[in-house]
Design an enzyme around this catalytic site. Structure first.
Site, PDB file in Angstrom:
ATOM      1  N   SER A   1       2.382   3.239  13.754  1.00 41.25           N
ATOM      2  CA  SER A   1       0.964   2.958  13.522  1.00 41.25           C
ATOM      3  C   SER A   1       0.108   3.155  14.766  1.00 41.25           C
ATOM      4  O   SER A   1       0.552   2.913  15.893  1.00 41.25           O
ATOM      5  CB  SER A   1       0.799   1.510  13.048  1.00 41.25           C
ATOM      6  OG  SER A   1       1.498   1.279  11.854  1.00 41.25           O
TER       7      SER A   1
ATOM      8  N   HIS B   1      -0.861  -5.011   8.578  1.00 38.70           N
ATOM      9  CA  HIS B   1       0.596  -5.038   8.449  1.00 38.70           C
ATOM     10  C   HIS B   1       1.166  -6.441   8.656  1.00 38.70           C
ATOM     11  O   HIS B   1       2.073  -6.859   7.921  1.00 38.70           O
ATOM     12  CB  HIS B   1       1.226  -4.060   9.435  1.00 38.70           C
ATOM     13  CG  HIS B   1       1.005  -2.627   9.076  1.00 38.70           C
ATOM     14  ND1 HIS B   1       1.504  -2.070   7.923  1.00 38.70           N
ATOM     15  CD2 HIS B   1       0.319  -1.625   9.703  1.00 38.70           C
ATOM     16  CE1 HIS B   1       1.152  -0.796   7.848  1.00 38.70           C
ATOM     17  NE2 HIS B   1       0.427  -0.505   8.909  1.00 38.70           N
TER      18      HIS B   1
END
Length: 442
Positions: free
Chosen positions: A319, A381
């Site tokens: 990410s 997340h």
């Protein structure tokens, strides 16, 4: 500029009348003439309000209400931006709950608290606070094009919310209704492959928000062989993915985006793949801002992948850290900021490189706002139950990656057995992190 010119200019400014404050729709409806930059005349505004009221007329059926909504949708498609904005204002300001009914219901509920009539009084109070605006949106949704119309309307309205607070009531009402209409129970998970319709593949190119798609070969690489892409779809927007995630099936947690996007790289052996890397998640509809389905998407994709590839044991992301550089600019010493401008060339054990990873670990593991992670991707997340697993140096060598985080990327690990535990820790403002991250913290 001489004295005479200066005086002339400033006297002219004094003579110029100050700008008028924007009139409410209530004042405009009572008026006879258009004022300032108002798009609709008072007469046109009254006519449009009558059309909106006709849609929610309790004496007409849902079908007729939807038909009337369709006529307004047709008008809207050819209306100017200013006329559309007047419609938003009418929907926001003129379809409100009756304050007298709300007040009376509130008094009745307060008197009933602790008595057998409390439940009934609560129901009456809740009904009194429901605005006619909600009924208006429901009538629009009855039209075949109603839901796409409303989603696009809200997307168009977003840039105007900060400047015009009068629109907030409509925006909040739409977000509430969308959260019901787009509940994950109504969404369909679909795999998007190279064999999907070209129109759908083109939308992936358009909506990709993390790593820009450079060519048709690039998009084919992301949809074929050892790659997977999944999206959520709604029956009323059948050709529009609401959100999609791109996945690489490999044998270890990825440390760089480059090999994942390398079109010439040899594909992995799917029969031996042990790790699924979620490397891009993109929301596609600005009109659905605030409606969350990303967490459900990841869970469903994990289930689907595990069913297809039983050998998969590790589910993680690679990410970006979009807020890192901006945060560092406000908090890190000037000498480090200067040294980090040459981040790609820094030696592995150099003091600035070590310091950047330490500052990044602090940002991801300790920085909170209102009890939630400061970084937006981390907030997503970690809110889904992942933990901060590992920082990766020079993982995104693109210009965008350098501007966001000096090229750093992070892995978030999704361990199905620890998702609930991680979410519980986050609820107490404790960010779950792996030992490799803890070692970087002071």
């Amino acid at each position: 500029m001489n004295t005479r010119e200066w005086l002339s200019e400033h006297v002219a400014r004094l003579r110029k009348p100050p700008p008028r404050a924007a009139r409410s729709t209530q004042d405009r409806l009572k008026a006879r003439l258009r004022q300032g930059e108002e798009a609709m005349s008072p007469r046109a505004l009254r006519h449009k309000l009558d059309e909106l009221k006709a849609i929610v007329d309790p004496l007409v059926s849902e079908v007729e209400g939807g038909r009337r909504a369709g006529a307004l949708i047709e008008w809207y498609t050819s209306a100017s931006a200013a006329h559309r904005r007047d419609l938003w204002l009418l929907m926001s300001e003129r379809f409100v709950a009756d304050p007298e009914q709300v007040k009376a219901a509130q008094v009745e509920y307060a008197a009933a608290v602790g008595t057998p009539d409390e439940a009934a009084a609560e129901v009456l109070y809740r009904r009194a606070t429901v605005s006619p605006r909600r009924r208006l949106l429901q009538r629009f949704s009855a039209h075949p094009d109603g839901i796409p119309f409303l989603v696009n309307l809200r997307a168009e309205m977003q840039p105007h919310l900060k400047a015009d607070k009068r629109l907030l009531a409509l925006d909040v009402e739409m977000e509430y209704m969308f959260s019901t209409w787009f509940d994950v129970g109504f969404l369909e998970l679909r795999r998007i492959s190279w064999d999907s319709p070209a129109s759908l593949v083109e939308k992936l190119i358009k909506y990709e928000a993390v790593h820009d798609i450079r060519s048709w070969d690039d998009v084919k690489n992301r949809l074929d062989s050892d790659r997977r892409c999944y999206g959520f779809f709604h029956p009323r927007l059948p050709g529009e993915p609401l959100i999609f995630v791109e996945v690489a099936l490999i044998n270890e947690i990825a440390a760089s985006i480059t090999p994942l996007l390398d079109e010439s790289a040899a594909p992995a052996d799917l029969g031996r793949a042990t790790t699924a890397i979620f490397y891009s998640i993109s929301n596609t509809q600005a009109g659905l801002r605030g409606v969350s389905f990303g967490d459900s998407l990841i869970k469903r994709v994990v289930e689907s992948l595990h069913e297809e590839f039983p050998r998969l044991k590790t589910f993680a992301t690679l990410s970006p850290i979009p807020g890192l550089r901006g945060w560092l600019a406000k908090n890190a010493p000037a000498e480090l900021l200067q040294a980090w401008e040459a981040a790609p060339e820094l030696a592995e054990k150099s003091a600035p490189r070590v310091a950047l990873k330490q500052w990044a670990a602090r940002y991801l593991a300790q920085e909170l706002k209102d009890g939630k992670p400061l970084d937006p991707v981390a907030r997503f997340h970690l809110g889904n139950g992942a933990r901060v697993e590992r920082l990766n140096w020079a993982a995104d060598p693109s210009v965008k990656g350098f501007k966001q985080s000096y090229g750093l990327m992070v892995n978030y690990l999704y361990d199905p057995k620890k998702l609930d535990k991680n979410r519980a820790a986050l609820a107490q403002s404790k960010i779950p992190v792996a030992p490799a991250i803890k070692e970087l913290l002071p």
